[in-house]
Design a protein around this motif. Structure first.
Motif, mmCIF file in Angstrom:
data_model
loop_
_atom_site.group_PDB
_atom_site.id
_atom_site.type_symbol
_atom_site.label_atom_id
_atom_site.label_comp_id
_atom_site.label_asym_id
_atom_site.label_seq_id
_atom_site.Cartn_x
_atom_site.Cartn_y
_atom_site.Cartn_z
ATOM 1 N N PHE A 1 0.824 -1.207 0.000
ATOM 2 C CA PHE A 1 0.000 0.000 0.000
ATOM 3 C C PHE A 1 0.861 1.261 0.000
ATOM 4 N N GLY A 2 0.684 2.076 -1.051
ATOM 5 C CA GLY A 2 1.390 3.341 -1.127
ATOM 6 C C GLY A 2 0.516 4.476 -0.648
ATOM 7 N N HIS A 3 0.872 5.695 -1.032
ATOM 8 C CA HIS A 3 0.073 6.866 -0.673
ATOM 9 C C HIS A 3 -1.036 7.086 -1.703
ATOM 10 N N GLY A 4 -1.871 8.054 -1.418
ATOM 11 C CA GLY A 4 -2.897 8.439 -2.379
ATOM 12 C C GLY A 4 -2.270 8.955 -3.664
ATOM 13 N N ILE A 5 -3.019 8.833 -4.758
ATOM 14 C CA ILE A 5 -2.448 9.176 -6.070
ATOM 15 C C ILE A 5 -2.079 10.651 -6.185
ATOM 16 N N LYS A 6 -2.680 11.502 -5.346
ATOM 17 C CA LYS A 6 -2.346 12.929 -5.400
ATOM 18 C C LYS A 6 -1.047 13.234 -4.658
ATOM 19 N N LYS A 7 -0.619 12.286 -3.825
ATOM 20 C CA LYS A 7 0.594 12.484 -3.035
ATOM 21 C C LYS A 7 1.638 11.460 -3.472
ATOM 22 N N TYR B 1 7.891 1.607 -9.957
ATOM 23 C CA TYR B 1 7.720 0.719 -8.815
ATOM 24 C C TYR B 1 6.256 0.527 -8.448
ATOM 25 N N ILE B 2 5.360 1.161 -9.206
ATOM 26 C CA ILE B 2 3.929 1.110 -8.912
ATOM 27 C C ILE B 2 3.238 0.213 -9.934
ATOM 28 N N SER B 3 2.419 -0.712 -9.438
ATOM 29 C CA SER B 3 1.783 -1.672 -10.337
ATOM 30 C C SER B 3 0.337 -1.336 -10.652
ATOM 31 N N ALA B 4 -0.317 -0.536 -9.775
ATOM 32 C CA ALA B 4 -1.739 -0.263 -9.991
ATOM 33 C C ALA B 4 -2.190 0.936 -9.159
ATOM 34 N N ASN B 5 -3.402 1.370 -9.462
ATOM 35 C CA ASN B 5 -4.065 2.428 -8.697
ATOM 36 C C ASN B 5 -5.399 1.841 -8.241
ATOM 37 N N ARG B 6 -5.538 1.638 -6.929
ATOM 38 C CA ARG B 6 -6.737 0.997 -6.400
ATOM 39 C C ARG B 6 -7.461 1.957 -5.451
ATOM 40 N N LYS B 7 -8.633 2.406 -5.870
ATOM 41 C CA LYS B 7 -9.458 3.312 -5.064
ATOM 42 C C LYS B 7 -8.670 4.541 -4.618
ATOM 43 N N GLY B 8 -7.925 5.084 -5.547
ATOM 44 C CA GLY B 8 -7.179 6.306 -5.268
ATOM 45 C C GLY B 8 -5.879 6.100 -4.521
ATOM 46 N N ILE B 9 -5.483 4.839 -4.332
ATOM 47 C CA ILE B 9 -4.231 4.511 -3.635
ATOM 48 C C ILE B 9 -3.284 3.815 -4.608
ATOM 49 N N HIS B 10 -2.037 4.251 -4.647
ATOM 50 C CA HIS B 10 -1.055 3.567 -5.479
ATOM 51 C C HIS B 10 -0.646 2.239 -4.831
ATOM 52 N N ILE B 11 -0.532 1.218 -5.647
ATOM 53 C CA ILE B 11 -0.134 -0.111 -5.183
ATOM 54 C C ILE B 11 1.292 -0.392 -5.644
ATOM 55 N N ILE B 12 2.144 -0.716 -4.691
ATOM 56 C CA ILE B 12 3.555 -0.975 -4.983
ATOM 57 C C ILE B 12 3.721 -2.387 -5.531
ATOM 58 N N ASN B 13 4.561 -2.529 -6.534
ATOM 59 C CA ASN B 13 4.845 -3.825 -7.143
ATOM 60 C C ASN B 13 5.725 -4.645 -6.198
ATOM 61 N N LEU B 14 5.149 -5.655 -5.574
ATOM 62 C CA LEU B 14 5.871 -6.420 -4.561
ATOM 63 C C LEU B 14 6.970 -7.304 -5.139
ATOM 64 N N THR B 15 6.862 -7.629 -6.412
ATOM 65 C CA THR B 15 7.936 -8.410 -7.034
ATOM 66 C C THR B 15 9.221 -7.587 -7.053
ATOM 67 N N ILE B 16 9.071 -6.295 -7.342
ATOM 68 C CA ILE B 16 10.229 -5.396 -7.326
ATOM 69 C C ILE B 16 10.725 -5.202 -5.898
ATOM 70 N N THR B 17 9.785 -5.052 -4.963
ATOM 71 C CA THR B 17 10.161 -4.914 -3.552
ATOM 72 C C THR B 17 10.980 -6.113 -3.097
ATOM 73 N N ALA B 18 10.519 -7.315 -3.442
ATOM 74 C CA ALA B 18 11.225 -8.538 -3.037
ATOM 75 C C ALA B 18 12.639 -8.569 -3.606
ATOM 76 N N ARG B 19 12.793 -8.127 -4.840
ATOM 77 C CA ARG B 19 14.116 -8.143 -5.472
ATOM 78 C C ARG B 19 15.083 -7.192 -4.760
ATOM 79 N N PHE B 20 14.610 -5.984 -4.485
ATOM 80 C CA PHE B 20 15.488 -5.009 -3.837
ATOM 81 C C PHE B 20 15.719 -5.350 -2.367
ATOM 82 N N LEU B 21 14.730 -5.938 -1.722
ATOM 83 C CA LEU B 21 14.915 -6.367 -0.336
ATOM 84 C C LEU B 21 15.956 -7.481 -0.269
#
Length: 236
Positions: free
Chosen positions: A20-26, A34-54
């Motif tokens: 879960f990211g911030h709202g699309i306006k922020k 690094y963002i995979s989608a926009n769900r109800k005004g919230i940006h969704i972070i691509n967890l596959t990328i997160t896993a790789r960098f982690l």
């Protein structure tokens, strides 16, 4: 050095709300990759990328710990303070979980003096010397000791600049990040969708507001440091 498996599970990250990211306006447009989608005004972070960098961050910390490097964990949000202290103590790292004092790293000579003052006061308190002072003098020194404990307690044993700094909220800890950049200290940073992914040396896209997300990421990093330290001890 062979790469290791850090048991990074996408389902576990979803349950912790890492995606879960911030709202699309922020948001920072640099975070678009690094963002995979926009769900109800919230940006969704691509967890596959997160896993790789982690995983890359864990590898880096393991390798650094295995040769005796020192780490500093920075996270001053009130709700993350306990998790920061827990992680740092478990991995034998230095930490700052209250207010970051400007110049803590870039004005290291002054910080060293304050740390020595802190250690001297602690020794006087433990030895009972403060109790033998006049009440007013003792009260002043005890307040000073309490202040130093609050802001420098997590770095009281830090004798030199850290080799790597882990930052849990790039936006909140911008002063700490700038000091690291100025000094050339490598940084690993959690970056939410309102951050600039190009500032830290290694950025991990993740929810930096939810305590479950922060604690999950910290746990993975701590395991890597602990395993690296164990390897270092075995090789001595």
């Amino acid at each position: 050095m062979a790469r290791r498996s850090w048991n990074i599970n996408l389902d576990e990250m979803m349950k912790a709300g890492v995606h879960f990211g911030h709202g699309i306006k922020k948001w920072n447009p640099r975070m678009a990759p690094y963002i995979s989608a926009n769900r109800k005004g919230i940006h969704i972070i691509n967890l596959t990328i997160t896993a790789r960098f982690l995983s890359e961050a864990c590898d880096l910390l393991f390798d650094a710990a295995s040769i005796g490097k020192q780490f500093l964990i920075v996270g001053t949000k009130k709700k993350a303070a306990d998790s920061v202290a827990w992680a740092a103590i478990r991995a034998r790292c230095h930490y700052v979980n209250k207010k970051w004092l400007g110049g803590m790293l870039t004005n290291w000579a002054t910080t060293k003096m304050r740390l020595q003052q802190f250690r001297d006061l602690r020794m006087k308190y433990k030895s009972g010397k403060l109790a033998r002072l006049p009440k007013r003098d003792a009260a002043v020194l005890k307040r000073q000791l309490s202040h130093l404990q609050t802001y420098l307690g997590g770095i009281k044993y830090m004798k030199r600049l850290p080799d790597i700094v882990i930052i849990l909220d790039q936006d909140e800890e911008s002063t700490a990040l700038r000091e690291c950049i100025t000094l050339g200290i490598p940084t690993i940073s959690l970056i939410d969708t309102n951050c600039d992914p190009d500032l830290a040396d290694l950025s991990i896209p993740a929810n930096d507001d939810a305590i479950a997300s922060i604690r999950l990421i910290l746990t993975k990093l701590v395991v890597a440091i602990c395993e690296g330290r164990s390897s270092y001890i075995r090789d001595l």
